[in-house]
Design an enzyme around this catalytic site. Structure first.
Site, mmCIF file in Angstrom:
data_model
loop_
_atom_site.group_PDB
_atom_site.id
_atom_site.type_symbol
_atom_site.label_atom_id
_atom_site.label_comp_id
_atom_site.label_asym_id
_atom_site.label_seq_id
_atom_site.Cartn_x
_atom_site.Cartn_y
_atom_site.Cartn_z
ATOM 1 N N GLU A 227 101.685 -43.102 45.464
ATOM 2 C CA GLU A 227 101.377 -44.395 44.822
ATOM 3 C C GLU A 227 102.311 -44.628 43.625
ATOM 4 O O GLU A 227 102.592 -43.713 42.865
ATOM 5 C CB GLU A 227 99.930 -44.395 44.325
ATOM 6 C CG GLU A 227 99.550 -45.696 43.632
ATOM 7 C CD GLU A 227 98.057 -45.871 43.533
ATOM 8 O OE1 GLU A 227 97.404 -45.899 44.593
ATOM 9 O OE2 GLU A 227 97.553 -45.958 42.406
ATOM 10 N N TYR B 4 98.437 -53.189 41.667
ATOM 11 C CA TYR B 4 98.445 -54.611 41.299
ATOM 12 C C TYR B 4 97.677 -54.796 39.995
ATOM 13 O O TYR B 4 96.586 -54.246 39.816
ATOM 14 C CB TYR B 4 97.726 -55.371 42.408
ATOM 15 C CG TYR B 4 97.654 -56.870 42.243
ATOM 16 C CD1 TYR B 4 98.642 -57.685 42.786
ATOM 17 C CD2 TYR B 4 96.589 -57.463 41.562
ATOM 18 C CE1 TYR B 4 98.568 -59.060 42.649
ATOM 19 C CE2 TYR B 4 96.513 -58.841 41.427
ATOM 20 C CZ TYR B 4 97.504 -59.630 41.978
ATOM 21 O OH TYR B 4 97.438 -60.995 41.863
ATOM 22 N N ASP C 231 88.785 -54.190 38.076
ATOM 23 C CA ASP C 231 87.787 -53.853 37.044
ATOM 24 C C ASP C 231 87.351 -55.093 36.294
ATOM 25 O O ASP C 231 88.134 -56.015 36.069
ATOM 26 C CB ASP C 231 88.375 -52.837 36.050
ATOM 27 C CG ASP C 231 88.301 -51.425 36.604
ATOM 28 O OD1 ASP C 231 87.303 -51.111 37.290
ATOM 29 O OD2 ASP C 231 89.237 -50.650 36.368
ATOM 30 N N LYS D 217 81.905 -53.147 53.438
ATOM 31 C CA LYS D 217 83.363 -53.404 53.387
ATOM 32 C C LYS D 217 84.007 -53.064 54.729
ATOM 33 O O LYS D 217 84.876 -53.783 55.214
ATOM 34 C CB LYS D 217 84.025 -52.546 52.296
ATOM 35 C CG LYS D 217 83.756 -53.001 50.899
ATOM 36 C CD LYS D 217 84.852 -52.628 49.899
ATOM 37 C CE LYS D 217 84.829 -51.206 49.444
ATOM 38 N NZ LYS D 217 85.554 -51.007 48.150
HETATM 39 P P1 FAD Z 1 83.870 -53.174 45.202
HETATM 40 O O1 FAD Z 1 84.016 -52.542 46.515
HETATM 41 O O2 FAD Z 1 83.608 -54.632 45.157
HETATM 42 O O3 FAD Z 1 82.734 -52.385 44.430
HETATM 43 C C1 FAD Z 1 82.498 -52.594 43.032
HETATM 44 C C2 FAD Z 1 81.045 -52.281 42.701
HETATM 45 O O4 FAD Z 1 80.214 -53.294 43.246
HETATM 46 C C3 FAD Z 1 80.536 -50.961 43.288
HETATM 47 O O5 FAD Z 1 79.630 -50.411 42.380
HETATM 48 C C4 FAD Z 1 79.829 -51.406 44.565
HETATM 49 O O6 FAD Z 1 78.815 -50.485 44.963
HETATM 50 C C5 FAD Z 1 79.245 -52.732 44.117
HETATM 51 N N1 FAD Z 1 79.055 -53.690 45.206
HETATM 52 C C6 FAD Z 1 79.881 -53.939 46.258
HETATM 53 N N2 FAD Z 1 79.378 -54.919 47.034
HETATM 54 C C7 FAD Z 1 78.210 -55.316 46.455
HETATM 55 C C8 FAD Z 1 77.223 -56.291 46.756
HETATM 56 N N3 FAD Z 1 77.320 -57.064 47.853
HETATM 57 N N4 FAD Z 1 76.146 -56.408 45.918
HETATM 58 C C9 FAD Z 1 76.005 -55.639 44.808
HETATM 59 N N5 FAD Z 1 76.927 -54.679 44.480
HETATM 60 C C10 FAD Z 1 78.004 -54.541 45.284
HETATM 61 N N6 FAD Z 1 92.454 -51.729 40.155
HETATM 62 C C11 FAD Z 1 93.447 -52.635 39.909
HETATM 63 O O7 FAD Z 1 93.274 -53.492 39.041
HETATM 64 N N7 FAD Z 1 94.618 -52.612 40.615
HETATM 65 C C12 FAD Z 1 94.860 -51.702 41.589
HETATM 66 O O8 FAD Z 1 95.926 -51.712 42.205
HETATM 67 C C13 FAD Z 1 93.852 -50.738 41.889
HETATM 68 N N8 FAD Z 1 94.002 -49.821 42.871
HETATM 69 C C14 FAD Z 1 92.984 -48.945 43.166
HETATM 70 C C15 FAD Z 1 93.134 -48.042 44.232
HETATM 71 C C16 FAD Z 1 92.122 -47.130 44.534
HETATM 72 C C17 FAD Z 1 92.303 -46.172 45.691
HETATM 73 C C18 FAD Z 1 90.929 -47.109 43.761
HETATM 74 C C19 FAD Z 1 89.847 -46.099 44.061
HETATM 75 C C20 FAD Z 1 90.761 -48.009 42.718
HETATM 76 C C21 FAD Z 1 91.761 -48.935 42.403
HETATM 77 N N9 FAD Z 1 91.631 -49.878 41.393
HETATM 78 C C22 FAD Z 1 92.628 -50.785 41.117
HETATM 79 C C23 FAD Z 1 90.398 -49.887 40.568
HETATM 80 C C24 FAD Z 1 89.308 -50.825 41.174
HETATM 81 O O9 FAD Z 1 89.742 -52.161 41.068
HETATM 82 C C25 FAD Z 1 88.004 -50.590 40.371
HETATM 83 O O10 FAD Z 1 87.508 -49.308 40.623
HETATM 84 C C26 FAD Z 1 86.932 -51.668 40.512
HETATM 85 O O11 FAD Z 1 85.951 -51.449 39.490
HETATM 86 C C27 FAD Z 1 86.183 -51.665 41.844
HETATM 87 O O12 FAD Z 1 86.982 -52.121 42.860
HETATM 88 P P2 FAD Z 1 86.456 -52.021 44.396
HETATM 89 O O13 FAD Z 1 87.450 -52.698 45.219
HETATM 90 O O14 FAD Z 1 86.069 -50.638 44.704
HETATM 91 O O15 FAD Z 1 85.138 -52.933 44.251
#
Ligand code: FAD
Length: 290
Positions: free
Chosen positions: A17, A49, A109, A166
């Protein structure tokens, strides 16, 4: 090539990455670092990103450059938190124009200001909302998962339930948050398989190469630091060269254990450090056949 086709192969894979620059002036040095990593010919490279990096344009420039100049498949990250439908559609058009086939679909985040807001009217509240939209466009889609539970989740069961949503929405593989104790991953894999999530899971490994990074990594990820790792930081943290060597050895050891336990795909958070990526790859040369 679709990343899912790489992950489904019967062989071990290691990917790296990188993150885009924050400013124009840093672009050349970041591009050079990412090209050096690409020369190692990893299974694929992901480009982050937004948070901690630059704009969407930089993500695309770096991803396209790696793919076109080095023939390494790329995975462009995209976040959707607080975005409008128009912005996301524009990003999709840009991804297509850049020839990107693989997207890591993320929520991003929440900033402290966002946490206090009423989010019910947002076009994209969770990553699942973005996945549903991207799926229509034929991208191979990845999503994030959390062996130690996402910090906003009430418990692991709820987190896994949302993870399954998802996958059902079109996420074809998952990459984990960093972890420093492989048993946490094995436990997590057992639970998600039991919950019916069958897509490939790529294990995310962060080589910690300096003491400052330790605090930042824990703050960012909330990951548990096993005593073995703490001792290593206590002993070598004040000696940069020794800490780097020990951190690379620790990450290598984690990866060997993962491969030995049939986790076939590992993603290294190489943080634009070609020397670290190269050293880890060299340490695994016979294992990876490179
Ligand atoms: P989600 O899958 O939407 O989950 C977020 C939270 O919401 C979780 O607690 C989940 O349980 C909860 N949730 C999901 N769906 C629902 C629902 N329907 N109702 C209620 N709760 C729900 N950040 C960046 O800004 N840029 C990046 O490039 C980046 N790359 C990453 C790559 C990896 C491999 C990882 C692990 C993280 C990365 N992140 C990045 C950080 C990420 O954006 C954060 O961890 C963020 O807080 C959650 O993103 P997610 O896509 O997992 O969110």
């Amino acid at each position: 090539m679709k990343v899912i086709d790489i992950l489904k192969k019967d062989t071990l894979s290691m990917s790296f990455e990188v993150f885009p620059p924050k400013t124009d002036s840093a672009f050349e040095s970041v591009r050079a670092a990412t090209e050096e990593i690409a020369q190692l010919q990893p299974a694929f490279m992901s480009v982050t990103y937004g948070a901690g990096g630059g704009t969407s344009a930089y993500t695309l420039d770096i991803a396209r450059n790696i793919k076109e100049r080095h023939g390494v498949e790329t995975l462009a990250h995209l976040t959707c938190v607080s975005s409008t439908r128009e912005t996301v559609r524009q990003r999709i058009a840009e991804l297509k124009a850049a020839g990107i086939e693989n997207v890591m679909a993320l929520r991003g985040d929440l900033t402290p200001e966002m946490e206090g807001q009423d989010r019910s009217g947002w076009a994209y509240r969770y990553a699942v909302d973005l996945i549903a939209e991207l799926r229509e466009h034929g991208f191979c889609l990845g999503g994030a998962c959390y062996p130690e539970v996402h910090p906003e989740s009430a418990d692991q069961k709820t987190d896994i339930r949302h993870l399954k949503e998802k996958v059902e929405a079109g996420c074809q593989f998952l990459t984990t948050q960093m972890f420093f104790d492989n048993n946490l991953l094995y436990n997590f894999l057992y639970k998600i398989r039991e919950a019916g999530i069958t897509v490939p899971v790529v294990a995310g490994i962060m080589p910690i190469t300096n003491a400052v990074q330790v605090e930042r990594a824990i703050k960012l990820s909330g990951s548990h630091m096993p005593q073995r790792f703490k001792s290593l930081v206590d002993k070598f943290g004040s000696d940069p060269a020794a800490m780097k060597q020990a951190g690379i050895a620790y990450a290598t050891d984690q990866i060997i254990d993962l491969f030995a336990n049939n986790v076939t795909n590992v993603h290294v958070y190489s943080m634009n450090k070609p020397d670290v990526a190269r050293q880890i790859q060299q340490n695994l040369s016979d294992i990876l056949g490179k």
